[in-house]
Design a protein around this motif. Structure first.
Motif, PDB file in Angstrom:
ATOM      1  N   LYS A   1       2.708  95.586  67.836  1.00 17.07           N
ATOM      2  CA  LYS A   1       4.222  96.138  67.690  1.00 17.07           C
ATOM      3  C   LYS A   1       5.037  94.552  68.126  1.00 17.07           C
ATOM      4  CE  LYS A   1       7.286  99.240  67.821  1.00 17.07           C
ATOM      5  NZ  LYS A   1       7.530 100.099  66.514  1.00 17.07           N
ATOM      6  N   GLY A   2       4.517  93.934  69.143  1.00 14.80           N
ATOM      7  CA  GLY A   2       4.895  92.733  69.708  1.00 14.80           C
ATOM      8  C   GLY A   2       5.432  91.824  68.529  1.00 14.80           C
TER       9      GLY A   2
ATOM     10  N   ALA B   1      15.491  82.791  67.660  1.00 16.02           N
ATOM     11  CA  ALA B   1      14.658  83.174  68.806  1.00 16.02           C
ATOM     12  C   ALA B   1      14.116  84.770  68.934  1.00 16.02           C
ATOM     13  CB  ALA B   1      15.606  82.954  69.971  1.00 16.02           C
ATOM     14  N   VAL B   2      13.162  84.883  69.616  1.00 17.83           N
ATOM     15  CA  VAL B   2      12.712  86.597  69.400  1.00 17.83           C
ATOM     16  C   VAL B   2      12.435  86.743  70.969  1.00 17.83           C
ATOM     17  CG1 VAL B   2      10.758  87.560  68.669  1.00 17.83           C
ATOM     18  CG2 VAL B   2      11.690  85.878  66.980  1.00 17.83           C
ATOM     19  N   HIS B   3      12.715  87.890  71.364  1.00 19.18           N
ATOM     20  CA  HIS B   3      12.120  88.552  72.376  1.00 19.18           C
ATOM     21  C   HIS B   3      11.122  89.467  71.776  1.00 19.18           C
ATOM     22  CE1 HIS B   3      11.085  91.025  75.982  1.00 19.18           C
ATOM     23  NE2 HIS B   3      11.909  92.030  75.397  1.00 19.18           N
ATOM     24  N   PRO B   4       9.783  89.421  71.800  1.00 20.11           N
ATOM     25  CA  PRO B   4       8.893  90.275  71.229  1.00 20.11           C
ATOM     26  C   PRO B   4       8.681  91.547  72.105  1.00 20.11           C
ATOM     27  CG  PRO B   4       7.748  88.833  72.766  1.00 20.11           C
ATOM     28  CD  PRO B   4       9.330  88.416  72.708  1.00 20.11           C
ATOM     29  N   GLY B   5       9.123  91.906  73.137  1.00 16.71           N
ATOM     30  CA  GLY B   5       8.960  92.979  73.837  1.00 16.71           C
ATOM     31  C   GLY B   5       7.878  92.708  75.051  1.00 16.71           C
ATOM     32  N   VAL B   6       7.676  93.624  76.005  1.00 26.83           N
ATOM     33  CA  VAL B   6       6.724  93.403  77.011  1.00 26.83           C
ATOM     34  C   VAL B   6       5.271  93.710  76.427  1.00 26.83           C
ATOM     35  CG1 VAL B   6       6.005  93.610  79.385  1.00 26.83           C
ATOM     36  CG2 VAL B   6       8.368  93.700  78.663  1.00 26.83           C
ATOM     37  N   VAL B   7       4.387  92.686  76.112  1.00 26.47           N
ATOM     38  CA  VAL B   7       3.291  92.958  75.396  1.00 26.47           C
ATOM     39  C   VAL B   7       2.057  92.847  76.003  1.00 26.47           C
ATOM     40  CG1 VAL B   7       1.896  92.339  73.204  1.00 26.47           C
ATOM     41  CG2 VAL B   7       4.537  92.224  73.333  1.00 26.47           C
TER      42      VAL B   7
ATOM     43  N   TYR C   1      19.194  85.626  68.158  1.00 29.74           N
ATOM     44  CA  TYR C   1      18.183  86.098  69.099  1.00 29.74           C
ATOM     45  C   TYR C   1      18.040  87.612  68.620  1.00 29.74           C
ATOM     46  CZ  TYR C   1      16.550  87.637  73.553  1.00 29.74           C
ATOM     47  OH  TYR C   1      15.782  88.218  74.581  1.00 29.74           O
ATOM     48  N   TYR C   2      16.731  87.698  68.298  1.00 27.64           N
ATOM     49  CA  TYR C   2      16.433  89.052  67.896  1.00 27.64           C
ATOM     50  C   TYR C   2      15.285  89.942  68.658  1.00 27.64           C
ATOM     51  CZ  TYR C   2      18.202  88.170  63.072  1.00 27.64           C
ATOM     52  OH  TYR C   2      19.321  87.965  62.169  1.00 27.64           O
ATOM     53  N   LYS C   3      15.342  91.006  68.613  1.00 27.29           N
ATOM     54  CA  LYS C   3      14.555  92.001  69.368  1.00 27.29           C
ATOM     55  C   LYS C   3      14.332  93.302  68.648  1.00 27.29           C
ATOM     56  CE  LYS C   3      17.514  93.204  73.165  1.00 27.29           C
ATOM     57  NZ  LYS C   3      17.524  93.563  74.456  1.00 27.29           N
ATOM     58  N   ARG C   4      13.123  93.821  68.475  1.00 25.91           N
ATOM     59  CA  ARG C   4      12.986  95.109  67.523  1.00 25.91           C
ATOM     60  C   ARG C   4      13.611  94.841  66.304  1.00 25.91           C
ATOM     61  NH1 ARG C   4      15.527  96.918  72.413  1.00 25.91           N
ATOM     62  NH2 ARG C   4      13.809  97.808  73.900  1.00 25.91           N
ATOM     63  N   CYS C   5      13.178  93.683  65.357  1.00 27.69           N
ATOM     64  CA  CYS C   5      13.737  93.397  64.278  1.00 27.69           C
ATOM     65  C   CYS C   5      15.192  93.419  63.989  1.00 27.69           C
ATOM     66  CB  CYS C   5      13.053  94.294  63.279  1.00 27.69           C
ATOM     67  SG  CYS C   5      11.095  94.036  63.245  1.00 27.69           S
ATOM     68  N   GLN C   6      15.916  93.136  65.188  1.00 27.13           N
ATOM     69  CA  GLN C   6      17.331  93.443  64.831  1.00 27.13           C
ATOM     70  C   GLN C   6      17.939  92.353  65.648  1.00 27.13           C
ATOM     71  OE1 GLN C   6      18.660  97.389  66.311  1.00 27.13           O
ATOM     72  NE2 GLN C   6      18.559  98.352  64.259  1.00 27.13           N
ATOM     73  N   ILE C   7      19.234  91.906  65.164  1.00 27.17           N
ATOM     74  CA  ILE C   7      20.210  90.814  66.051  1.00 27.17           C
ATOM     75  C   ILE C   7      20.408  91.362  67.542  1.00 27.17           C
ATOM     76  CG2 ILE C   7      22.197  91.489  64.792  1.00 27.17           C
ATOM     77  CD1 ILE C   7      21.009  87.797  65.849  1.00 27.17           C
ATOM     78  N   SER C   8      20.490  90.653  68.344  1.00 29.19           N
ATOM     79  CA  SER C   8      20.983  91.143  69.643  1.00 29.19           C
ATOM     80  C   SER C   8      21.618  89.833  70.512  1.00 29.19           C
ATOM     81  CB  SER C   8      19.683  91.359  70.663  1.00 29.19           C
ATOM     82  OG  SER C   8      19.883  91.993  71.739  1.00 29.19           O
ATOM     83  N   TYR C   9      22.147  90.312  71.605  1.00 30.94           N
ATOM     84  CA  TYR C   9      23.029  89.319  72.318  1.00 30.94           C
ATOM     85  C   TYR C   9      22.169  88.555  73.275  1.00 30.94           C
ATOM     86  CZ  TYR C   9      27.144  91.452  70.011  1.00 30.94           C
ATOM     87  OH  TYR C   9      28.061  91.713  69.236  1.00 30.94           O
ATOM     88  N   SER C  10      22.099  87.321  73.207  1.00 32.43           N
ATOM     89  CA  SER C  10      21.435  86.681  74.403  1.00 32.43           C
ATOM     90  C   SER C  10      22.473  86.282  75.514  1.00 32.43           C
ATOM     91  CB  SER C  10      20.915  85.264  73.852  1.00 32.43           C
ATOM     92  OG  SER C  10      21.741  84.409  73.151  1.00 32.43           O
TER      93      SER C  10
ATOM     94  N   SER D   1       8.755  88.667  64.866  1.00 34.84           N
ATOM     95  CA  SER D   1       8.374  87.348  64.371  1.00 34.84           C
ATOM     96  C   SER D   1       8.080  87.472  62.824  1.00 34.84           C
ATOM     97  CB  SER D   1       7.211  86.804  64.983  1.00 34.84           C
ATOM     98  OG  SER D   1       7.432  86.460  66.400  1.00 34.84           O
ATOM     99  N   VAL D   2       7.116  88.448  62.391  1.00 32.99           N
ATOM    100  CA  VAL D   2       6.736  88.899  60.983  1.00 32.99           C
ATOM    101  C   VAL D   2       8.060  89.080  60.169  1.00 32.99           C
ATOM    102  CG1 VAL D   2       5.470  90.341  59.355  1.00 32.99           C
ATOM    103  CG2 VAL D   2       4.483  89.478  61.515  1.00 32.99           C
ATOM    104  N   TYR D   3       8.825  90.027  60.871  1.00 32.52           N
ATOM    105  CA  TYR D   3      10.249  90.291  59.904  1.00 32.52           C
ATOM    106  C   TYR D   3      10.956  88.895  59.693  1.00 32.52           C
ATOM    107  CZ  TYR D   3      15.086  91.998  59.374  1.00 32.52           C
ATOM    108  OH  TYR D   3      16.440  92.326  59.146  1.00 32.52           O
ATOM    109  N   LEU D   4      11.147  88.099  60.646  1.00 31.98           N
ATOM    110  CA  LEU D   4      12.093  86.770  60.621  1.00 31.98           C
ATOM    111  C   LEU D   4      11.227  86.065  59.514  1.00 31.98           C
ATOM    112  CD1 LEU D   4      13.015  86.522  64.141  1.00 31.98           C
ATOM    113  CD2 LEU D   4      14.470  87.179  62.260  1.00 31.98           C
ATOM    114  N   ALA D   5      10.006  86.151  59.443  1.00 36.20           N
ATOM    115  CA  ALA D   5       9.060  85.021  58.615  1.00 36.20           C
ATOM    116  C   ALA D   5       9.272  85.613  56.982  1.00 36.20           C
ATOM    117  CB  ALA D   5       7.661  85.008  58.983  1.00 36.20           C
TER     118      ALA D   5
END
Length: 278
Positions: free
Chosen positions: A223-224, A191-197, A244-253, A228-232
């Motif tokens: 940037k957003g 799952a991805v949080h792309p940022g506020v795009v 759950y990822y954001k900024r190409c890093q694992i994060s806590y949901s 997705s590209v990183y995970l692909a």
């Protein structure tokens, strides 16, 4: 990434378009599932002007119409017996309650149910890949969402941001359930949080939402698309399945998104809702 096949929704604008542009540079065949195929053709020509060796295919599919998702999936599967990546990228926020022709609240169907159906229909082909991946676009807005079986369709009460948050929470619940159920078969789900795009987000509405894209703090679609590209494209050893990822890093949901009971409940009720299309 050469010779790989990636299916993406919402690939004609914003984050989705930027994702397509990047994936074609890796030699990936990108399959666009598009509601507006004429727009998709224009986008395809635009991208191929810059990347003439890119491979882009277009199939008609409307997330507000489950029958069209079924039909598109059959065409895609016939064309591509093996699919490597599915990016459930499209989504929307809606200022008013509205039902689709299928009888579901619009945001619930577009953000969750149609993508859940698409994933189930393509799953057999995905599992033929040695490193199949499903990437679901979620949002930090999931933290304000609640998972309530009795209000999935906002039957009891509709609130724009609460419903949006609830569907983004469902994206993470679905992701984690997918990883739990199919990890042994080699499937990776994120799952991805792309940022506020700055994209087309909210433009279909009136009031504040219509002008959301004029806010000065928004990041670019390019940037957003990075996560997705990183995970692909990243090697699986560097990734956390179900994460759950954001900024190409694992994060806590949120804690609620990690509830296994809720993950299974959403899976089961979603399967019942789409049973006529499987």
């Amino acid at each position: 990434m050469k010779s790989k096949v990636a299916v993406i929704t919402g690939g004609t604008s914003g984050i989705g378009k930027a994702t397509v542009e990047k994936l074609v540079t890796f030699g990936t065949t990108v399959v666009l599932l598009a509601r507006d195929t004429q727009k998709a053709e224009i986008v395809k020509k635009e991208i191929l002007k810059t990347f003439p060796n890119g491979k882009i295919e277009i199939f008609a599919g409307d997330l507000t119409d489950l029958k069209s998702i079924k039909a598109a999936s059959e065409e895609i599967k016939a064309r591509h017996p093996k699919i490597d990546i599915l990016i459930n990228n499209a989504g929307g926020v809606y200022s008013e309650f509205e039902r689709t022709a299928d009888g579901f609240e619009l945001g619930f169907q577009v953000n969750h149910l149609a993508h859940f159906l698409l994933t189930q229909l393509l799953l057999e082909n995905l599992l033929k890949s040695e490193e199949s991946r499903v990437i679901n676009l979620s949002s930090e807005a999931h933290r304000m969402g609640k998972f309530s079986i009795g209000n999935l369709n906002a039957e009891k009460k509709f609130s724009t941001w609460k419903q949006y948050g609830a569907t983004k929470l469902m994206n993470i619940l679905f992701t984690k359930a997918l990883a739990n159920k199919y990890a042994e078969k080699g499937l990776l789900a994120f799952a991805v949080h792309p940022g506020v795009v700055k994209s087309g987000f909210g433009a279909n509405n009136t009031g504040f939402l219509k002008y959301f894209n004029k806010m000065p703090f928004l990041i670019t679609p390019e940037k957003g698309a990075e996560t997705s590209v990183y995970l692909a494209t990243q090697t699986k050893e560097k990734l956390s399945n179900g994460g759950y990822y954001k900024r190409c890093q694992i994060s806590y949901s949120s804690l609620e998104s990690q509830d296994v009971v809720s993950q299974d409940q959403l899976w089961d009720i979603s399967m019942k809702m789409i049973k006529d299309y499987l």
